[in-house]
Design an enzyme around this catalytic site. Structure first.
Site, short mmCIF file in Angstrom:
data_model
loop_
_atom_site.label_atom_id
_atom_site.label_comp_id
_atom_site.label_asym_id
_atom_site.label_seq_id
_atom_site.Cartn_x
_atom_site.Cartn_y
_atom_site.Cartn_z
N LYS A 102 0.93 -1.35 0.11
CA LYS A 102 0.14 0.07 -0.06
C LYS A 102 0.95 1.15 -0.11
CE LYS A 102 -4.59 1.02 0.51
NZ LYS A 102 -5.56 0.31 -0.16
P1 NAD Z 1 -12.77 8.34 -2.94
O1 NAD Z 1 -11.72 9.24 -2.59
O2 NAD Z 1 -13.43 8.16 -4.26
O3 NAD Z 1 -14.33 8.55 -1.92
C1 NAD Z 1 -14.24 8.73 -0.71
C2 NAD Z 1 -15.55 9.31 -0.15
O4 NAD Z 1 -15.89 9.25 1.18
C3 NAD Z 1 -15.90 10.56 -0.71
O5 NAD Z 1 -17.34 10.61 -1.08
C4 NAD Z 1 -15.68 11.43 0.38
O6 NAD Z 1 -16.32 12.70 0.66
C5 NAD Z 1 -16.08 10.64 1.45
N1 NAD Z 1 -15.49 11.10 2.59
C6 NAD Z 1 -14.37 11.33 3.11
N2 NAD Z 1 -14.19 11.77 4.36
C7 NAD Z 1 -15.22 11.39 5.01
C8 NAD Z 1 -15.89 11.46 6.45
N3 NAD Z 1 -14.91 11.71 7.14
N4 NAD Z 1 -17.10 11.12 6.42
C9 NAD Z 1 -17.99 10.68 5.74
N5 NAD Z 1 -17.46 10.72 4.14
C10 NAD Z 1 -16.10 11.00 4.19
O7 NAD Z 1 -12.38 6.98 -2.15
P2 NAD Z 1 -12.59 5.55 -2.65
O8 NAD Z 1 -11.86 4.77 -3.64
O9 NAD Z 1 -14.39 5.36 -2.82
O10 NAD Z 1 -12.43 4.67 -1.17
C11 NAD Z 1 -13.29 4.61 -0.22
C12 NAD Z 1 -12.88 3.40 0.80
O11 NAD Z 1 -12.85 2.28 0.08
C13 NAD Z 1 -11.54 3.69 1.43
O12 NAD Z 1 -11.48 3.07 2.57
C14 NAD Z 1 -10.60 2.67 0.62
O13 NAD Z 1 -9.50 2.26 0.91
C15 NAD Z 1 -11.43 1.77 0.15
N6 NAD Z 1 -11.37 1.02 -1.10
C16 NAD Z 1 -11.24 1.55 -2.45
C17 NAD Z 1 -10.82 0.67 -3.26
C18 NAD Z 1 -11.22 1.38 -4.82
O14 NAD Z 1 -10.98 0.66 -5.88
N7 NAD Z 1 -11.33 2.53 -4.94
C19 NAD Z 1 -10.68 -0.77 -3.42
C20 NAD Z 1 -10.83 -1.13 -2.10
C21 NAD Z 1 -10.99 -0.53 -1.02
#
Ligand code: NAD
Length: 409
Positions: A102
């Site tokens: 990561k």
């Molecule tokens: P992203 O940046 O696209 O979206 C994050 C979202 O969370 C946004 O809507 C943001 O406004 C919101 N957010 C941020 N801080 C917040 C808070 N304090 N309270 C509520 N909402 C809040 O990120 P993503 O890619 O959607 O990732 C989200 C989660 O999923 C993370 O934990 C990431 O590690 C996990 N994840 C992502 C992927 C991927 O393919 N993108 C894969 C596996 C896991």
């Protein structure tokens, strides 16, 4: 409890069931390499900004290491390490030939303009290009990063190593990305929620759903559930949460965020806080934003019967104990959000073979991989009378452990 302590606690629980030796435990918990670099750049106002970037490489026993890159102001070494070890178990749970890594930069990407963000990304690649690559460690998008950031990464990597699209996944389609990668994590969350409900004689049409986070994962999860007849009654982002008991118009919410970059002005009958969203009276709760949001202080108030960990590490271990006591079924992150890394693997395979799959093939291979992993986890949990999380860790640790023993040190 820190994110790394949480992952270690979950690891220990499974290791206890497996009777893993202390030597093997220590080997599997110790990261192979920790990289911490200075990322300095000149801002457009003439000032110099200095950030700290990390790439944690946890384990490569089953193949090149794989894991996202996060741009977020709360990124620190311990959190990145926790997420790297989670990737080791995740890639093993879904049976793809990767280890776990990561990366992250402690920065609020909103504080930078596009050109500064590009230069910061390129500077980070300058610092780490020797330790990443298609057969070593393959970054992908995570919180705060996207296909554009991946495009800059590949381009910068190729300046050192020549044409090599397989060095990063989650790329734009025009630059050897995969059809279906952008939707993959959310689609996987939706598919697995369906699989879990099916075990309890239900479908998505029977349930109400609340989703915290409306970025890549949250929005595609909402879209999948909405399209399959589920009622998504609450969604949120960093600006707050929107609640509509009759069900939110998800395509309209997605369009709103596309044009306004936030849910803030999106109209629903009630605006609530992100904390209140977690304790709404719904059937399915899906945290899809930050880690550590379900704590010992709010776990007892959660009314959902199913909690799907779309985010990484949203439930702290003390909260997990409370949820178990209250018969909340938790679908753990190591499987729940593994759709993204699975399609990243498909993208890497296509890049290595210079052969492009269509969307239907990606979707069908994704469903096959996730459903068979889910069935295995479910069988282990049922036979051993253990929670789904412990069963998933058992699968992951068992596969990494066996690969380590067979290969030798
Ligand atoms: P992203 O940046 O696209 O979206 C994050 C979202 O969370 C946004 O809507 C943001 O406004 C919101 N957010 C941020 N801080 C917040 C808070 N304090 N309270 C509520 N909402 C809040 O990120 P993503 O890619 O959607 O990732 C989200 C989660 O999923 C993370 O934990 C990431 O590690 C996990 N994840 C992502 C992927 C991927 O393919 N993108 C894969 C596996 C896991």
């Amino acid at each position: 409890m820190s994110a790394f302590e949480s992952v270690c606690r979950y690891f220990e629980e499974a290791a206890g069931v497996m009777d893993l030796s202390p030597n093997m435990k220590k080997l599997l918990l110790t990261p192979e390499r920790e990289v911490k670099v200075q990322v300095a750049l000149k801002l457009e106002n003439g000032e110099i900004a200095t950030f700290v970037g990390f790439r944690m490489q946890h384990n490569s026993a089953r193949g090149p290491m794989k894991g996202g890159l996060r741009f977020h102001h709360e990124v620190d070494a311990e959190e990145v390490l926790a997420l790297a070890s989670l990737m080791t178990w995740k890639t093993a749970v879904v049976g793809i030939p990767y280890g776990g890594a990561k990366g992250g930069i402690a920065v609020n990407p909103q504080d930078l303009n596009e050109s500064e963000l590009e230069r910061m990304t390129r500077k980070f690649v300058d610092e780490i290009h020797d330790v990443i690559g298609p057969d070593k460690d393959i970054p992908a998008p995570d919180m705060g990063t996207n296909a554009q950031v991946m495009a800059w990464m590949v381009n910068q990597y190729e300046k050192f190593h020549g044409f090599n699209p397989a060095c990063v996944t989650g790329k734009p389609l025009e630059l050897h990305g995969a059809d279906g990668r952008e939707e993959a994590t959310g689609r996987g969350v939706g598919l697995l929620t369906e699989a879990l409900l099916q075990k309890n004689g239900k479908t998505l049409k029977d349930v109400t759903v609340a989703i915290q986070g409306f970025g890549n994962v949250g929005s595609f999860t909402a879209d999948y559930i909405h399209n399959r007849g589920g009622r998504v009654v609450a969604v949120s982002d960093v600006s707050g949460a929107k609640y509509e008991p009759a069900g939110i118009d998800i395509p309209a919410a997605i369009e709103h965020v596309r044009t306004h970059r936030s849910l803030e002005e999106f109209e629903t009958s009630q605006t609530i806080s992100n904390e209140d969203l977690l304790t709404l009276n719904v059937d399915v709760l899906i945290p899809a934003a930050l880690g550590g949001v379900v704590t010992k202080d709010n776990a007892g108030d959660i009314k959902a019967k199913y909690l799907i960990e779309a985010a990484n590490g949203p439930v702290q271990p003390e909260a997990d104990d409370i949820l178990q006591k209250n018969d909340v079924i938790v679908l753990p992150d190591v499987l729940a959000n593994a759709g993204g890394v699975t399609v990243s693997y498909f993208e890497w395979v296509q890049n290595q073979q210079y052969f492009h799959w269509d969307l239907e093939r990606t979707r069908s291979e994704l469903a096959k991989t996730l459903n068979s992993s889910f069935e295995k986890m479910w069988t282990i949990a049922t036979e051993k009378h253990i929670p789904l999380r412990t069963a998933a860790y058992l699968m992951g640790i068992g596969r990494v452990g066996r690969a380590t023993v067979l290969a030798g040190i």
